[in-house]
Design an enzyme around this catalytic site. Structure first.
Site, PDB file in Angstrom:
ATOM      1  N   SER A  65       9.710  -8.125  14.510  1.00 38.73           N
ATOM      2  CA  SER A  65       9.060  -8.717  13.332  1.00 38.73           C
ATOM      3  C   SER A  65       8.731  -7.715  12.226  1.00 38.73           C
ATOM      4  CB  SER A  65       7.784  -9.460  13.744  1.00 38.73           C
ATOM      5  OG  SER A  65       8.113 -10.687  14.339  1.00 38.73           O
ATOM      6  N   LYS A  68      10.663  -8.202   9.101  1.00 33.70           N
ATOM      7  CA  LYS A  68      10.316  -9.254   8.137  1.00 33.70           C
ATOM      8  C   LYS A  68       9.887  -8.677   6.791  1.00 33.70           C
ATOM      9  CE  LYS A  68       8.838 -12.443  11.805  1.00 33.70           C
ATOM     10  NZ  LYS A  68       7.698 -13.047  12.510  1.00 33.70           N
ATOM     11  N   TYR A 193      19.409 -13.628  11.725  1.00 41.41           N
ATOM     12  CA  TYR A 193      17.996 -13.335  11.989  1.00 41.41           C
ATOM     13  C   TYR A 193      17.822 -12.488  13.253  1.00 41.41           C
ATOM     14  CZ  TYR A 193      13.016 -14.017  12.850  1.00 41.41           C
ATOM     15  OH  TYR A 193      11.674 -13.811  13.094  1.00 41.41           O
ATOM     16  N   TYR A 245       0.125 -10.717  13.119  1.00 38.14           N
ATOM     17  CA  TYR A 245       0.101 -12.062  13.684  1.00 38.14           C
ATOM     18  C   TYR A 245      -1.283 -12.679  13.462  1.00 38.14           C
ATOM     19  CZ  TYR A 245       4.355 -10.321  15.944  1.00 38.14           C
ATOM     20  OH  TYR A 245       5.583  -9.773  16.192  1.00 38.14           O
ATOM     21  N   VAL A 263       7.233  -7.479  18.438  1.00 37.30           N
ATOM     22  CA  VAL A 263       7.034  -7.635  19.883  1.00 37.30           C
ATOM     23  C   VAL A 263       7.804  -6.595  20.703  1.00 37.30           C
ATOM     24  CG1 VAL A 263       6.420 -10.073  19.789  1.00 37.30           C
ATOM     25  CG2 VAL A 263       8.836  -9.409  20.058  1.00 37.30           C
TER      26      VAL A 263
END
Length: 309
Positions: A65, A68, A193, A245, A263
């Site tokens: 992540s 992102k 992705y 998160y 993660v």
């Protein structure tokens, strides 16, 4: 302003590594299950161009992540604010990063921010290219520019493993396609992705990315404005409000810097006008954040008075 020293970082790393026992390696992505919780590393890249590290600093991990942030920067540079925020919102959420509930409740049915999985999928859908390789290539190209490393690429094994087990992300993508948030092939998007999440680098390279953000998007050595200052600010704001998160609020209180976790166990932190910090430790807490990463950043933020608050 205190400089981060090599000896001090190594001492703190030795202190926090025992906290790995309090976490658990991500087990819902088969290729990540094999990560060894005892592997850990940290690096701090100063805006003056110097870098200090501790632990296994050459170990390459997948961004997950953390990618992102890179995808958001590319989307902003390619399409502008208006287009990006017609696809995703700007607000934080207390829901888990994989949640679908807000998509059902929001009208129009767009993701609440670009840091949750639904929002990240909508952002990756904005990458230019005729196929997944060209789409992820845009993000890899930015990563190469930020790190000044041509070796940056994605891990094919991890990408394949994620693609084959991405049932929840498929659900999110198909829901958004039904509601007109994303366009084109869902499978091509999932392929792009998962490759994006599987981009690999070490802590020194990741810390350099943080340093460029700390320098408002400008490369410290070449003075090139890689990311326009305003877009770099937008990315850092999302890191503060949504980057950890649904633990972003408590992290803001305990550490107080823009940060983004993944993660895999990676955390990227940005200390404005000072430098970038990266930590890797694959043992995660219940929110999906690196246990030793958070502990180390707490210690460093307190010692160096990093908090923006």
């Amino acid at each position: 302003m205190k400089k981060v020293s090599d000896e001090q970082l190594k001492s703190w790393m030795e202190h926090v590594r025992i906290y790995a026992n309090n976490g658990k390696v991500a087990d819902y992505i088969p290729a990540l299950m094999r990560q060894k919780p005892e592997i850990n590393a940290a690096a701090y890249y100063d805006v003056d161009g110097s870098c200090v590290g501790a632990g296994q600093t050459e170990y390459r991990f997948t961004l997950q992540s953390v990618s992102k942030i890179l995808a958001l920067a590319v989307a902003l540079m390619k399409h502008g604010e208006g287009a990006v925020f017609s696809r995703v919102g700007k607000e934080p959420t207390s829901d888990p990063f994989y949640s679908i509930s807000k998509l059902e409740l929001e009208k129009p049915s767009k993701p609440i921010n670009p840091m949750i999985n639904a929002g990240a999928l909508a952002i990756t859908n904005m990458m230019c290219g005729e196929n997944s390789e060209e789409m992820v290539g845009e993000i890899i190209q930015l990563a190469k520019e930020l790190t000044r490393e041509d070796s940056i690429d994605y891990d094919e094994e991890v990408a394949k493993s994620e693609y084959e087990s991405a049932f929840l992300n498929r659900s999110l993508a198909y829901f958004m396609k039904q509601n007109g948030v994303i366009t084109g092939s869902v499978e091509e998007l999932l392929d792009a992705y998962t490759k994006q999440c599987a981009i690999t680098m070490n802590v020194q390279q990741l810390a350099r990315i943080g340093a460029v953000f700390a320098n408002d998007g400008k490369d410290m050595e070449t003075n090139e404005q890689i990311i326009p200052e305003h877009y770099a600010q937008i990315c850092k704001t999302f890191m503060v409000t949504c980057g950890m998160y649904n633990a972003s609020g408590s992290f803001a209180i305990r550490v107080g810097i823009p940060a983004k976790s993944g993660v895999s166990g990676a955390i990227l932190g940005v200390v404005k006008n000072q430098g970038g910090v990266a930590v890797f430790g694959p043992a995660l807490d219940e929110k999906g954040n690196s246990v030793i990463g958070i502990k180390l950043l707490e210690i460093m933020a307190k010692h160096y008075k990093w908090s923006i608050f």
